[in-house]
Design a protein around this motif. Structure first.
Motif, PDB file in Angstrom:
ATOM      1  N   UNK A 158       0.141  -1.498  20.879  1.00 27.93           N
ATOM      2  CA  UNK A 158      -0.712  -0.965  21.940  1.00 27.93           C
ATOM      3  C   UNK A 158      -0.256   0.402  22.440  1.00 27.93           C
ATOM      4  N   UNK A 159       0.974   0.804  22.080  1.00 29.23           N
ATOM      5  CA  UNK A 159       1.482   2.059  22.632  1.00 29.23           C
ATOM      6  C   UNK A 159       1.949   3.064  21.580  1.00 29.23           C
ATOM      7  N   UNK A 160       2.347   2.610  20.406  1.00 29.78           N
ATOM      8  CA  UNK A 160       2.984   3.516  19.447  1.00 29.78           C
ATOM      9  C   UNK A 160       2.643   3.139  18.013  1.00 29.78           C
ATOM     10  N   UNK A 161       2.995   4.051  17.112  1.00 33.80           N
ATOM     11  CA  UNK A 161       2.914   3.783  15.679  1.00 33.80           C
ATOM     12  C   UNK A 161       4.311   3.894  15.089  1.00 33.80           C
ATOM     13  N   UNK A 162       4.560   3.140  14.031  1.00 34.55           N
ATOM     14  CA  UNK A 162       5.873   3.072  13.409  1.00 34.55           C
ATOM     15  C   UNK A 162       5.704   3.127  11.901  1.00 34.55           C
ATOM     16  N   UNK A 163       6.674   3.778  11.264  1.00 32.44           N
ATOM     17  CA  UNK A 163       6.667   3.917   9.814  1.00 32.44           C
ATOM     18  C   UNK A 163       8.002   3.459   9.242  1.00 32.44           C
ATOM     19  N   UNK A 164       7.940   2.841   8.061  1.00 32.94           N
ATOM     20  CA  UNK A 164       9.149   2.582   7.313  1.00 32.94           C
ATOM     21  C   UNK A 164       9.546   3.818   6.528  1.00 32.94           C
ATOM     22  N   UNK A 165      10.660   3.714   5.831  1.00 34.06           N
ATOM     23  CA  UNK A 165      11.154   4.860   5.052  1.00 34.06           C
ATOM     24  C   UNK A 165      10.546   4.924   3.669  1.00 34.06           C
ATOM     25  N   UNK A 166       9.887   3.866   3.253  1.00 36.05           N
ATOM     26  CA  UNK A 166       9.191   3.888   1.982  1.00 36.05           C
ATOM     27  C   UNK A 166       9.947   3.224   0.847  1.00 36.05           C
ATOM     28  N   UNK A 167       9.188   2.794  -0.143  1.00 29.57           N
ATOM     29  CA  UNK A 167       9.762   2.233  -1.361  1.00 29.57           C
ATOM     30  C   UNK A 167       8.998   2.830  -2.550  1.00 29.57           C
ATOM     31  N   UNK A 168       9.742   3.251  -3.555  1.00 29.24           N
ATOM     32  CA  UNK A 168       9.139   3.931  -4.695  1.00 29.24           C
ATOM     33  C   UNK A 168       8.538   2.926  -5.669  1.00 29.24           C
ATOM     34  N   UNK A 169       7.311   3.190  -6.057  1.00 33.83           N
ATOM     35  CA  UNK A 169       6.643   2.432  -7.115  1.00 33.83           C
ATOM     36  C   UNK A 169       6.315   3.416  -8.236  1.00 33.83           C
ATOM     37  N   UNK A 170       6.804   3.122  -9.416  1.00 29.72           N
ATOM     38  CA  UNK A 170       6.540   3.966 -10.582  1.00 29.72           C
ATOM     39  C   UNK A 170       5.897   3.118 -11.662  1.00 29.72           C
ATOM     40  N   UNK A 193      -1.691  -5.842  -8.510  1.00 27.37           N
ATOM     41  CA  UNK A 193      -1.938  -6.250  -9.895  1.00 27.37           C
ATOM     42  C   UNK A 193      -2.602  -5.112 -10.660  1.00 27.37           C
ATOM     43  N   UNK A 194      -2.588  -5.246 -11.980  1.00 24.46           N
ATOM     44  CA  UNK A 194      -3.253  -4.267 -12.857  1.00 24.46           C
ATOM     45  C   UNK A 194      -2.864  -2.843 -12.484  1.00 24.46           C
ATOM     46  N   UNK A 195      -1.596  -2.631 -12.325  1.00 25.90           N
ATOM     47  CA  UNK A 195      -1.120  -1.324 -11.878  1.00 25.90           C
ATOM     48  C   UNK A 195      -1.402  -0.242 -12.906  1.00 25.90           C
ATOM     49  N   UNK A 196      -1.692   0.936 -12.386  1.00 22.71           N
ATOM     50  CA  UNK A 196      -2.028   2.088 -13.204  1.00 22.71           C
ATOM     51  C   UNK A 196      -1.037   3.220 -12.916  1.00 22.71           C
ATOM     52  N   UNK A 197      -0.887   4.159 -13.846  1.00 23.74           N
ATOM     53  CA  UNK A 197      -0.012   5.304 -13.567  1.00 23.74           C
ATOM     54  C   UNK A 197      -0.388   6.038 -12.281  1.00 23.74           C
ATOM     55  N   UNK A 198      -1.671   6.066 -11.949  1.00 26.92           N
ATOM     56  CA  UNK A 198      -2.114   6.729 -10.717  1.00 26.92           C
ATOM     57  C   UNK A 198      -1.634   6.017  -9.458  1.00 26.92           C
ATOM     58  N   UNK A 199      -1.139   4.802  -9.586  1.00 26.35           N
ATOM     59  CA  UNK A 199      -0.588   4.090  -8.437  1.00 26.35           C
ATOM     60  C   UNK A 199       0.843   4.510  -8.126  1.00 26.35           C
ATOM     61  N   UNK A 200       1.418   5.333  -8.980  1.00 26.23           N
ATOM     62  CA  UNK A 200       2.780   5.814  -8.762  1.00 26.23           C
ATOM     63  C   UNK A 200       2.846   6.611  -7.465  1.00 26.23           C
ATOM     64  N   UNK A 201       3.735   6.196  -6.576  1.00 28.71           N
ATOM     65  CA  UNK A 201       3.848   6.839  -5.267  1.00 28.71           C
ATOM     66  C   UNK A 201       4.987   6.178  -4.498  1.00 28.71           C
ATOM     67  N   UNK A 202       5.293   6.779  -3.365  1.00 32.40           N
ATOM     68  CA  UNK A 202       6.145   6.103  -2.388  1.00 32.40           C
ATOM     69  C   UNK A 202       5.212   5.325  -1.453  1.00 32.40           C
ATOM     70  N   UNK A 203       5.500   4.066  -1.274  1.00 33.83           N
ATOM     71  CA  UNK A 203       4.662   3.200  -0.452  1.00 33.83           C
ATOM     72  C   UNK A 203       5.352   2.964   0.892  1.00 33.83           C
TER      73      UNK A 203
END
Length: 115
Positions: A100-112, A83-93
């Motif tokens: 317990x053994x690994x970390x995983x990442x998604x490919x991201x979604x753009x927020x502008x 909520x209350x999004x600001x221009x500084x929140x612009x990024x790929x999320x």
């Protein structure tokens, strides 16, 4: 192995709201950490919000009181309500899971955030 797919990003005006979703390809245990990170152009990736086991949610200071992270273990999903999004929140999320053994990442979604 876990595949993570984010959705819900887009263009929003300052002061607006968005809800990001992340779906995991397999069951995520309640003890697994789930989080959202973001990376703005020219900046390092930073933690936005995190849920770890039964602990309270943790937030970056810049988004506290504006963003809410939640998870639905039955659906293998994690959400980020913004909520209350600001221009500084612009990024790929990016969605993040650590088991317990690994970390995983998604490919991201753009927020502008822009008028």
């Amino acid at each position: 192995q876990v595949e993570l797919v984010e959705s819900g990003g887009g263009l929003v005006q300052p002061g607006g709201s968005l809800r990001l979703s992340c779906t995991a390809s397999r069951r995520v245990l309640s003890t697994d950490a789930m989080a959202w990170y973001r990376q703005a152009p020219g900046k390092e990736r930073e933690l936005v919000a995190r849920l770890r086991g039964g602990r309270d949610a943790e937030y970056a200071e810049s988004v506290r009181d504006r963003f809410t992270i939640s998870r639905d273990n039955a659906k293998n999903m994690v959400y980020l309500q913004m909520h209350s999004l600001k221009p500084d929140d612009t990024a790929i999320y990016y969605c993040y899971v650590r088991d317990s053994t690994s970390t995983y990442w998604g490919r991201g979604t753009q927020v502008t955030v822009s008028s």
